[in-house]
Write an enzyme that holds these catalytic residues in place. Structure first.
Site, short mmCIF file in Angstrom:
data_model
loop_
_atom_site.label_atom_id
_atom_site.label_comp_id
_atom_site.label_asym_id
_atom_site.label_seq_id
_atom_site.Cartn_x
_atom_site.Cartn_y
_atom_site.Cartn_z
N ASP A 479 27.70 37.77 38.32
CA ASP A 479 27.86 39.15 39.11
C ASP A 479 26.67 39.35 40.16
O ASP A 479 25.80 38.75 39.94
CB ASP A 479 28.06 40.23 37.85
CG ASP A 479 28.84 41.65 38.19
OD1 ASP A 479 28.99 41.83 39.62
OD2 ASP A 479 29.17 42.28 37.53
N ASP A 549 36.84 46.14 40.85
CA ASP A 549 36.80 46.73 39.73
C ASP A 549 37.69 47.68 39.46
O ASP A 549 38.06 48.30 38.47
CB ASP A 549 35.35 47.47 39.77
CG ASP A 549 34.22 46.81 39.22
OD1 ASP A 549 34.49 45.57 38.94
OD2 ASP A 549 33.00 47.02 39.55
C1 GLA Z 1 30.45 44.95 37.90
C2 GLA Z 1 31.52 44.08 37.48
C3 GLA Z 1 32.35 44.63 36.37
C4 GLA Z 1 31.33 44.49 35.30
C5 GLA Z 1 30.19 45.46 35.52
C6 GLA Z 1 29.18 45.05 34.33
O1 GLA Z 1 30.61 46.09 38.25
O2 GLA Z 1 32.50 44.05 38.68
O3 GLA Z 1 33.37 43.59 36.34
O4 GLA Z 1 31.43 43.16 35.11
O5 GLA Z 1 29.61 44.93 36.69
O6 GLA Z 1 27.89 45.96 34.70
#
Ligand code: GLA
Length: 742
Positions: A479, A549
């Site tokens: 990420d 997300d």
């Molecule tokens: C980002 C990712 C999510 C999750 C969060 C965790 O927003 O896109 O899928 O993994 O971080 O903090």
């Protein structure tokens, strides 16, 4: 060979299966000019006419009095800076004496089979019989700056990969202030421009508008390719739609700051440039040093946007994604993020895994919150050791329990970040990107690690590797949750601070490369606050990227439409989540959520132990559909039939087997309309003279498919259309399977 040099005409002739690209050399000075890019030509007699140098202002050797008129109108292959061409430059330097002009002339060229790697950068590749490369060497005779323009054509795909390498051939240091990876000069026409814009949870929305005079540009300075603008631009004739009209696509194989620009000038010349964003970029080149600019993919389609999409999908599937997972079914995963956020224990994770295993889910992914002191998102990034308060017994024990359930295990990392509240920051505050005496801007309360520094990369990878070696971890979600700002590196001298953003991207690429070398079978999924770094560069490292997300099935229609415009479905991370949806609060049927996620790398993002009995019973049915159809979805041709973005009512696309013998039709009715007949939607890509039997795929019934008893010819389905009933209710999906029948 699909690239030729016509010695007498001084023309380079590049072919792909359906396109031709022509450039040539003019005048004794040896300017490189662009002649043609478009539909494939069989003969090119008279092509040099298109240089228009037999009409005023002629070339400088015939009319040096009007040299600037020549420079400002000639279709340059790679534009100069500061010498009379007032359109966008491709290159800008600063010499020791402070001058910035640069103008290139031809020196030599080479045509070879295959395609070399681009040092430190992701790039397309191909075997000697799949791709041919032309490298043209140019020089600026005054500064002795040497430039290599590289073009690779693919035997079976309508795409040309262009890149540029700059070498300081002088005896003094030079500062490279701008280097575009591609420049394309054309005759302006009545064109539209199409880009993908967005935001967090709203990635890659298609936007089309007329192109006028002046400059139209998209770009980013966020240090990543970004949610906001995509490193892509297409020019379309007015009649272009999914099936017809001309489309020129430009896509940047890079994950950092970019600029994509189209400019129409006073004479009706159109110039497109694409490359690293010049803002804040300045790269010092010592004598003899080189700079490799990333690659741009050019594609031309005279079969509308659909033609462009399928060329890019084939290019990325066959010549960009390297993962051993590319042509394999990915394990159906369940991710605990939306199920628990930071609030979990090992027992809870095992509970989720136990229930998931029963339903046919194949991998548990433990998301953010398993490390350091990470009870919320304010701390601990950089402290990559297990939080034993949450995970008693450590990862080894947890993973063994999950493996014992017959499931694989995956883990989340955010390796490029540092929390001010972390042991890492206490020990190495200078490892954060920041400017001395200026309070660095926090985002999600975190700072960005200076991964341009080798010692930083080594330290972080050492921790990541240690964790990955400690248990049977078969998947990593990498990420990156904030953009870069306050660009300052404690390790770079003053005159190299302008190199930081690009060095950061190179450092991040190197980390991903080393991760894959250490764990060659690892399934890597990239992510950046959802889809903030969804670009061709990242696909070189990971076969799939978390799309957004936003897991709401209806929002996803738009996001996945924009994404599938450029990327094969097999690389779009898509999961089923709970309702009301955590991002938009919308409730949609479980089957519709399943259908939308099936069009990507399928998985779940919910607490399966809390699902209603009805939804729980539907999971194995969705899993069964995944196993039945994922080969087709992953490898097939994609066709867009209707866009909810355009019609505001329904969405429809198809995946057709490469030889046309089977197809899936995904239809979603967003809003129901009363008192209407069935819908009639023309399909694409089928075999004309073939009859297709039509089955309804059940995502919520005992049997996988119901034979509708309908049998319709491919010709009719494509010309008249497929009749689809109007479901009762909003947000209803229909998944149909069409099979060739004798
Ligand atoms: C980002 C990712 C999510 C999750 C969060 C965790 O927003 O896109 O899928 O993994 O971080 O903090």
């Amino acid at each position: 060979m699909s690239i030729r040099y016509l010695e007498k005409d001084r023309i380079f002739w590049l072919d792909t299966p359906n396109t031709t690209y022509l450039l040539g050399i003019v005048a004794q000075e040896g300017f490189l000019g662009h002649l043609y890019y478009g539909k494939r030509l069989e003969t090119i007699t008279g092509a040099r006419e298109l240089f228009r140098v037999t009409e005023p202002p002629f070339v400088p050797e015939k009319n040096d009095r009007d040299r600037s008129s020549f420079f400002d109108a000639f279709p340059f292959e790679y534009s100069s800076h500061g010498v009379g061409d007032f359109r966008e430059s491709s290159l800008r330097i600063r010499t020791k004496s402070g001058h910035s002009a640069v103008s290139l002339v031809y020196v030599s060229h080479e045509i070879r089979k295959g395609k070399g790697k681009l040092a430190g950068l992701p790039a397309t590749f191909g075997k000697e019989d799949e791709v041919t490369t032309l490298v043209i060497r140019c020089i600026d005779p005054v500064t002795k700056l040497e430039v290599e323009l590289s073009y690779s054509t693919f035997e079976k795909v309508d795409a040309i990969a262009r890149s540029v390498r700059v070498i300081n051939g002088s005896l003094e240091p030079l500062y490279l202030e701008k280097v575009m990876s591609a420049c394309l000069d054309m005759e302006a026409r009545d064109l539209d421009v199409l880009t993908l814009h967005g935001s967090w949870a709203r990635e890659r929305r298609m936007e089309r508008k007329p192109l006028g005079h002046g400059k139209f540009s998209v770009g980013t300075q966020r240090g990543e390719s970004s949610h906001q603008e995509h490193p892509f631009l297409a020019l379309l004739t007015k009649n272009a739609d999914q099936t017809m009209g001309e489309v020129y696509g430009f896509h940047f194989v890079y994950s950092g700051n970019f600029l994509a620009q189209a400019e129409t000038n006073q004479f009706g010349n159109l110039r497109v440039v694409m490359g690293i964003q010049p803002e804040d970029f300045c790269w010092k080149l010592e004598p003899g040093e080189r700079f490799q600019a990333p690659e741009v993919i050019l594609t031309y389609s005279c079969q509308g946007l659909g033609g462009m999409s399928r060329s890019l999908h084939d290019l990325y599937r066959n010549h960009l994604i390297r993962s051993p997972w590319l042509h394999k079914k990915r394990p159906i995963l369940i991710n605990n993020w939306e199920a628990t956020y930071f609030d979990f224990t090992a027992e809870k994770i095992v509970d989720i895994a136990r229930e998931s295993a029963k339903l046919g889910i194949e991998m548990l992914v433990l998301d953010d919150g398993w490390f350091g002191n990470r009870f919320d998102d304010n701390r601990s990034l950089g402290d990559w050791w297990v939080n034993e308060e949450k995970i008693k017994g450590g990862l080894g024990e947890l993973v063994s329990k999950i493996n014992a359930l017959g499931m694989k295990f995956g883990l989340w990392f955010e390796p490029e970040m540092i929390s001010p509240e972390s042991r890492l920051f206490e020990e190495h505050p200078d490892w954060a990107i920041q400017i001395p005496e200026r309070r660095p801007c926090r985002a999600r309360n975190q700072l960005v690690l200076d991964v341009s520094r080798k010692e930083v990369r080594d330290f972080i990878l050492d921790q990541v590797f240690r964790v990955l070696h400690s248990a049977n971890i078969e998947y990593v979600k990498w990420d990156m949750n904030r953009p870069l700002s306050d660009l300052g590196s404690a390790a770079l001298p003053a005159d190299r601070q302008g190199e930081l953003s690009h060095r950061y991207v190179l450092g991040m690429y190197e980390m991903q490369e080393r991760l894959l070398q250490e764990f060659p079978n690892l399934l890597l999924e990239n992510c950046s606050g959802g889809g903030g770094r969804f670009d061709p560069g990242m696909l070189y490292y990971s076969p799939q990227i978390w799309c957004s997300d936003d897991t709401d099935a209806i929002e996803r229609l738009k996001i996945q439409e924009g994404t599938a415009l450029l990327y094969p479905l097999c690389c779009m991370g898509a999961h089923v989540s709970v309702c009301p949806n955590h991002t938009v609060g919308r409730s949609t049927p479980f089957a519709t959520r399943g259908m939308t996620a099936l069009a990507g790398t399928f998985g779940y993002e919910l607490d399966v132990t809390k699902l209603s009995d009805e939804d729980k019973a539907a999971v194995p049915r969705q899993v069964r559909a995944y196993h039945a159809f994922h080969d087709l979805i992953r490898e097939g041709n994609y066709y867009r039939c209707a866009s909810y973005l355009e019609n505001h009512e329904f969405d429809c696309y198809q995946v057709v087997a490469k030889r046309g013998e089977a197809a899936l039709v995904f239809f979603t009715q967003v809003l129901a309309t009363p008192n209407m007949h069935s819908r009639c939607i023309p399909l694409q890509g089928l075999k004309k003279g073939t009859n297709y039997r039509i089955f309804l795929v059940n995502l919520d019934k005992e049997e996988l498919m119901t034979d509708t008893g309908r049998c319709v010819s491919g010709d009719l389905l494509m010309q008249a259309g497929l009749l689809l009933d109007r479901p009762w209710g909003d947000f209803q999906g229909r998944l149909l399977y069409l099979e060739e029948t004798p």
